[in-house]
Design an enzyme around this catalytic site. Sequence first.
Site, mmCIF file in Angstrom:
data_model
loop_
_atom_site.group_PDB
_atom_site.id
_atom_site.type_symbol
_atom_site.label_atom_id
_atom_site.label_comp_id
_atom_site.label_asym_id
_atom_site.label_seq_id
_atom_site.Cartn_x
_atom_site.Cartn_y
_atom_site.Cartn_z
ATOM 1 C CB CYS A 298 96.271 58.346 22.365
ATOM 2 S SG CYS A 298 95.142 58.198 23.930
ATOM 3 C CG HIS B 241 92.803 61.643 21.448
ATOM 4 N ND1 HIS B 241 91.418 61.054 21.253
ATOM 5 C CD2 HIS B 241 93.136 60.833 22.219
ATOM 6 C CE1 HIS B 241 91.435 59.927 22.075
ATOM 7 N NE2 HIS B 241 92.523 59.695 22.581
HETATM 8 P P1 NAP Z 1 92.279 46.433 25.293
HETATM 9 O O1 NAP Z 1 91.272 46.439 24.107
HETATM 10 O O2 NAP Z 1 91.524 46.025 26.528
HETATM 11 O O3 NAP Z 1 93.222 45.021 24.874
HETATM 12 C C1 NAP Z 1 93.842 44.432 25.991
HETATM 13 C C2 NAP Z 1 94.882 43.353 25.457
HETATM 14 O O4 NAP Z 1 95.649 42.862 26.571
HETATM 15 C C3 NAP Z 1 93.831 42.111 25.032
HETATM 16 O O5 NAP Z 1 94.820 41.813 23.904
HETATM 17 C C4 NAP Z 1 94.013 41.313 26.134
HETATM 18 O O6 NAP Z 1 93.857 39.672 25.672
HETATM 19 C C5 NAP Z 1 95.279 41.374 26.677
HETATM 20 N N1 NAP Z 1 95.432 41.126 28.196
HETATM 21 C C6 NAP Z 1 94.637 41.387 29.081
HETATM 22 N N2 NAP Z 1 95.009 40.591 30.340
HETATM 23 C C7 NAP Z 1 95.958 40.053 30.064
HETATM 24 C C8 NAP Z 1 96.891 38.892 30.562
HETATM 25 N N3 NAP Z 1 96.712 38.708 31.690
HETATM 26 N N4 NAP Z 1 97.828 38.325 30.044
HETATM 27 C C9 NAP Z 1 98.201 38.542 28.522
HETATM 28 N N5 NAP Z 1 97.440 39.454 27.898
HETATM 29 C C10 NAP Z 1 96.334 40.029 28.467
HETATM 30 O O7 NAP Z 1 93.010 47.586 25.444
HETATM 31 P P2 NAP Z 1 93.696 48.791 24.300
HETATM 32 O O8 NAP Z 1 92.609 49.685 24.272
HETATM 33 O O9 NAP Z 1 94.019 47.873 23.137
HETATM 34 O O10 NAP Z 1 94.971 49.264 24.959
HETATM 35 C C11 NAP Z 1 95.970 48.423 25.062
HETATM 36 C C12 NAP Z 1 97.095 49.237 25.863
HETATM 37 O O11 NAP Z 1 97.472 50.306 25.016
HETATM 38 C C13 NAP Z 1 96.636 49.722 27.091
HETATM 39 O O12 NAP Z 1 97.899 49.792 28.129
HETATM 40 C C14 NAP Z 1 96.157 51.117 26.737
HETATM 41 O O13 NAP Z 1 96.493 52.042 28.042
HETATM 42 C C15 NAP Z 1 97.241 51.642 25.866
HETATM 43 N N6 NAP Z 1 96.887 52.529 24.843
HETATM 44 C C16 NAP Z 1 95.524 52.463 24.200
HETATM 45 C C17 NAP Z 1 95.507 53.439 23.239
HETATM 46 C C18 NAP Z 1 93.870 53.592 22.550
HETATM 47 O O14 NAP Z 1 93.694 54.420 21.680
HETATM 48 N N7 NAP Z 1 92.984 52.671 22.783
HETATM 49 C C19 NAP Z 1 96.120 54.502 22.853
HETATM 50 C C20 NAP Z 1 97.481 54.526 23.592
HETATM 51 C C21 NAP Z 1 97.703 53.572 24.511
HETATM 52 P P3 NAP Z 1 92.436 39.009 25.904
HETATM 53 O O15 NAP Z 1 91.758 39.418 24.282
HETATM 54 O O16 NAP Z 1 92.957 37.667 25.673
HETATM 55 O O17 NAP Z 1 91.932 39.211 27.258
#
Ligand code: NAP
Length: 349
Positions: free
Chosen positions: A147, A240
């Site tokens: 990001c 950011h």
């Molecule tokens: P998050 O809120 O922790 O969400 C993670 C997701 O992954 C949830 O839907 C979770 O499902 C799923 N998950 C976890 N373990 C799993 C498994 N074993 N099998 C299938 N699904 C699973 O994370 P986030 O902040 O949304 O970030 C998601 C991704 O985008 C990450 O790789 C992060 O680095 C990237 N990212 C985030 C941002 C940001 O601004 N937040 C920006 C750019 C990139 P459950 O709810 O069922 O556990």
Amino acid sequence: MKIGILGATGAVGQKFIRLLQNHPWFEIAALGASERSAGKKYKDAANWVEDVELPAYVADMTVNPCDPKAMEHVDFVFSGLDSSVATEIEGAFARAGIPVISNAKNYRQDPTVPLLVPEVNPDHIELIKTQTFTDDGSGWIVTNPNCVAVPLSLALKPIYDAFGIEAMIVTTMQAISGAGYPGVPSLDILGNVVPYISGEEDKIAPETQKLLGKLTDSGIETPDYPVQATCTRVPTLNGHMAAVTVKLTNKPASIEAVREAVQGFNNPIADLDLPFAPKQVIKLHDEERFPQPRLHADHENGMQLHMGRLREAEVFDISFVCMAHNTIRGAAGGAILNAELLVKKGYLQ
Ligand code: NAP
């Protein structure tokens, strides 16, 4: 087109659901998450934190496991999967012939996978042809950058093209929403600054360099300027910001010439009419107090890059700040724009 969302219950997944409401080309047809959520209605599986009503048609959809067999009916998937599982699951979808447009870091540095910001390196999508997930080329992966690499690459692109980059010092001020939900403990961040974000500083050099790299017959040829990065978490909600000082290759370059390069940036997707593309991709602010996350992060639906404080530097050559909405431009919105470009270029149909 029918689309699926992997990691649909997470912070990025929720942003996809919100942004895809009423999208003219894409309709949500499947939601995937972990075994903890699979089998439940979305409204019971997700802790909805977006500040709009959860769309009714999504609320009652049943969450699938992230298994390509359970989501065979979609044309492609967006992924907001946790990086601990993204390699395996995204690879399985690509091998099953379902294209993946991912936010996760796992495949960003794979030499056959485009790390894509449409206004910066649209030609890199050609790399898809070198991927070997399927024999017939039906399954592939495209990623969007971290990001903070998104605003950096958009700001650096016109400068790199006109003057080259020898070295860079970057200090970021990253919003709380970048840590997902529940994210940073309130006692750590309220009235405070945390001077370290795990894993973040190491992504800035390789990701901006891959984005600015040149597509050749043997892959992406990347510049290799050194980067001194400090990534901090600050108590802003969205947007950011980065303070950047750059040593240029082609000198001398007056600030007027740099300003002209930024303002005259030739946006390569300007004529494609993509629904999520901002009309003006780079907004260069003259007011010294701008840009500010609270005032500007939502401009152009959160897809615009803001620059300001452009000035001569005491060390190196030029300094500026840049800022973009981290969960829209830097995550889900950026991935949607990537998908739109891939539709327009005939990779998704
Ligand atoms: P998050 O809120 O922790 O969400 C993670 C997701 O992954 C949830 O839907 C979770 O499902 C799923 N998950 C976890 N373990 C799993 C498994 N074993 N099998 C299938 N699904 C699973 O994370 P986030 O902040 O949304 O970030 C998601 C991704 O985008 C990450 O790789 C992060 O680095 C990237 N990212 C985030 C941002 C940001 O601004 N937040 C920006 C750019 C990139 P459950 O709810 O069922 O556990």
